[in-house]
Design a protein around this motif. Structure first.
Motif, short mmCIF file in Angstrom:
data_model
loop_
_atom_site.label_atom_id
_atom_site.label_comp_id
_atom_site.label_asym_id
_atom_site.label_seq_id
_atom_site.Cartn_x
_atom_site.Cartn_y
_atom_site.Cartn_z
N ILE A 181 8.45 12.67 11.92
CA ILE A 181 8.33 11.32 12.48
C ILE A 181 8.04 10.36 11.34
N LYS A 182 8.41 9.09 11.55
CA LYS A 182 8.14 8.08 10.50
C LYS A 182 7.46 6.86 11.13
N PRO A 183 6.19 7.02 11.49
CA PRO A 183 5.51 5.83 12.00
C PRO A 183 5.16 4.89 10.86
N VAL A 219 4.45 8.23 6.67
CA VAL A 219 3.91 6.96 7.14
C VAL A 219 4.36 5.86 6.18
N SER A 220 5.00 4.83 6.74
CA SER A 220 5.41 3.72 5.88
C SER A 220 4.34 2.64 5.94
N MET A 221 4.01 2.12 4.77
CA MET A 221 2.89 1.18 4.67
C MET A 221 3.30 -0.08 3.93
N GLY A 222 4.53 -0.57 4.21
CA GLY A 222 5.00 -1.80 3.59
C GLY A 222 4.96 -1.71 2.07
N SER A 223 4.47 -2.77 1.43
CA SER A 223 4.48 -2.78 -0.04
C SER A 223 3.46 -1.81 -0.64
N LYS A 224 2.65 -1.17 0.21
CA LYS A 224 1.73 -0.14 -0.31
C LYS A 224 2.44 1.21 -0.48
N ALA A 239 5.08 1.91 -3.82
CA ALA A 239 6.37 1.22 -3.73
C ALA A 239 6.70 0.61 -5.08
N PRO A 240 7.89 0.92 -5.63
CA PRO A 240 8.23 0.28 -6.90
C PRO A 240 8.35 -1.23 -6.72
N SER A 241 7.99 -1.95 -7.74
CA SER A 241 7.96 -3.41 -7.61
C SER A 241 9.37 -4.00 -7.69
N GLY A 249 14.56 -3.47 8.15
CA GLY A 249 15.45 -2.33 7.90
C GLY A 249 14.92 -1.40 6.82
N CYS A 250 13.79 -1.75 6.18
CA CYS A 250 13.25 -0.87 5.14
C CYS A 250 12.84 0.48 5.74
N GLY A 251 12.20 0.45 6.90
CA GLY A 251 11.78 1.69 7.56
C GLY A 251 13.00 2.56 7.87
N ASP A 252 14.08 1.93 8.29
CA ASP A 252 15.30 2.67 8.62
C ASP A 252 15.89 3.31 7.36
N1 LIG Z 1 8.04 -5.54 -0.68
C1 LIG Z 1 8.39 -4.25 -0.83
N2 LIG Z 1 8.63 -3.75 -2.07
C2 LIG Z 1 8.98 -2.47 -2.25
N3 LIG Z 1 9.13 -1.58 -1.24
C3 LIG Z 1 8.91 -2.02 0.02
C4 LIG Z 1 8.54 -3.38 0.30
N4 LIG Z 1 8.40 -3.51 1.64
C5 LIG Z 1 8.67 -2.29 2.16
N5 LIG Z 1 8.96 -1.40 1.19
C6 LIG Z 1 9.27 0.03 1.34
O1 LIG Z 1 9.86 0.22 2.61
C7 LIG Z 1 9.08 1.15 3.37
C8 LIG Z 1 9.22 0.83 4.85
O2 LIG Z 1 8.71 -0.47 5.10
P1 LIG Z 1 7.71 -0.75 6.29
O3 LIG Z 1 7.63 -2.24 6.42
O4 LIG Z 1 6.45 -0.02 6.08
O5 LIG Z 1 8.48 -0.07 7.50
P2 LIG Z 1 8.80 -0.58 8.97
O6 LIG Z 1 9.85 -1.64 8.77
O7 LIG Z 1 9.31 0.61 9.67
O8 LIG Z 1 7.52 -1.13 9.52
C9 LIG Z 1 7.69 1.01 2.81
O9 LIG Z 1 6.90 2.14 3.09
C10 LIG Z 1 7.98 0.85 1.33
O10 LIG Z 1 8.24 2.11 0.73
#
Ligand SMILES: Nc1ncnc2c1ncn2[C@@H]1O[C@H](COP(=O)(O)OP(=O)(O)O)[C@@H](O)[C@H]1O
Ligand SMILES: O=P(O)(O)OC[C@H]1O[C@](O)(COP(=O)(O)O)[C@@H](O)[C@@H]1O
Length: 309
Positions: A181-183, A219-224, A239-241, A249-252
């Motif tokens: 799963i990818k919450p 677990v996806s954590m956005g820019s973390k 997450a690489p900068s 669509g990043c989660g996808d």
């Molecule tokens: N600003 C960002 N810079 C680099 N990687 C990012 C950024 N935002 C998202 N990501 C990558 O995309 C993944 C999925 O994004 P996230 O927002 O957590 O998923 P979802 O859209 O499913 O909520 C993150 O875990 C991270 O690896």
């Protein structure tokens, strides 16, 4: 062959603006309609990477035709079930101040008859696929245990499933023990019923799900970044900068990357690295559900992985 399932696809109406202000008239700068919805985006990335993909789900009305035309144009094998209601349009506002605002419609009402036609087609499609990706919210009229039912059917056919959904559909879906799963953090918090304040908290919550029979919780954590948890332990990919342009669509893209890694037999470490690079590449691309293949490759060596447990 990978099968992606999207029960509630969407046309992503993607707008750019300076900033979005609640309660005021907001004039938008540009607009673009993009075929979207979670499983649709996964299929788009798989096609970009050259993978054969079958894509199914529920589509209706003009918006449905728009999505199907696009998916045909990129060479996806489309097995959608038509429904009477109109496929939703979601609004994504990308503001120059850095905020991304998503307004998500609930989707059309789906009848039991329409759903049963879909399930029949799905049962046939899973026999021809090695891996099944079930993604996104469910349209109205569909019971929240639908993913549980679809995963059971896949498990009975010894097929691997990845589930990426939210709320009750996620809670019920995991009862059928999908392989992965990818919450995102919020979805994981919904499952455990409380806030998760740091990486340790997130790793503990994901670890409990592994104990309940999910082999891999990413677990996806956005820019973390991303946290990959299995019975073997937890790995955190920072997450690489990149210059983020559109994070929708990043989660996808994470799910698509894992689907490819699984078919290629990559280990936890390589799969996580690839997913973090792919997702950052997706963030830097305007089109949701699209990546820069060149950038994903470049970023691969820049992903830092830390062992957490
Ligand atoms: N600003 C960002 N810079 C680099 N990687 C990012 C950024 N935002 C998202 N990501 C990558 O995309 C993944 C999925 O994004 P996230 O927002 O957590 O998923 P979802 O859209 O499913 O909520 C993150 O875990 C991270 O690896
Ligand atoms: O199915 P849901 O959860 O309503 O989400 C639909 C939205 O999610 C997206 O698939 C993007 O998802 P992610 O940002 O989580 O990768 C959009 O294309 C779509 O508008």
């Amino acid at each position: 062959m990978i099968l992606t399932v999207t029960l509630n696809p969407a046309v992503d109406k993607t707008y750019t603006t300076g900033s979005l202000i609640l309660g005021q008239v907001n004039r938008l700068e540009t607009t673009q309609n993009i075929a979207g919805g979670k499983g649709v985006n996964v299929a788009k990335i798989l096609r970009q990477c050259g993978y054969p993909v079958t894509t199914c789900g529920l589509l209706g009305g003009y918006t449905g035709l728009f999505i199907e035309d696009y998916m045909n144009s990129i060479g996806a094998d489309c097995r959608f079930t038509r429904v009477a209601g109109e496929t939703r349009s979601n609004i994504n506002v990308l503001a120059k101040d850095g905020y991304v605002t998503e307004l998500l419609e609930p989707g059309p009402e789906v009848s039991d008859e329409e759903l049963e036609i879909f399930v029949k087609g799905y049962e046939e499609a899973i026999t021809r696929c090695e891996l099944i990706v079930l993604s996104g919210s469910i349209a109205r009229g569909i019971r929240s245990d639908i993913y549980k039912r679809l995963i059971k059917l896949a498990n009975d056919n010894q097929k691997i499933c990845i589930l990426d959904t939210s709320a009750e559909a996620l809670r019920c879906g995991i009862e059928a023990h999908p392989y992965m799963i990818k919450p995102n953090q919020k979805e994981l918090e919904y499952l455990v019923g409380h806030k998760l304040t740091d990486i340790e908290d997130v790793a503990d919550a994901a670890g409990k799900l592994c104990e309940e029979g999910i082999a891999k919780v990413v677990v996806s954590m956005g820019s973390k970044g991303l946290l990959s948890v299995s019975r073997e332990g937890a790995l955190w990919a920072k997450a690489p900068s990149v210059k983020a342009v559109n994070t929708v669509g990043c989660g996808d893209s994470v799910v698509a990357s894992y689907a490819m890694s699984m078919l290629e037999g990559e280990d936890d470490f390589s799969s996580l690295k690839r997913a973090a690079a792919t997702a950052a590449s997706s963030a830097s691309t305007f089109q949701s559900g699209e990546i820069s293949l060149r950038l994903s490759k470049e970023l691969l060596d820049k992903v830092q992985i830390e062992k957490r447990k």
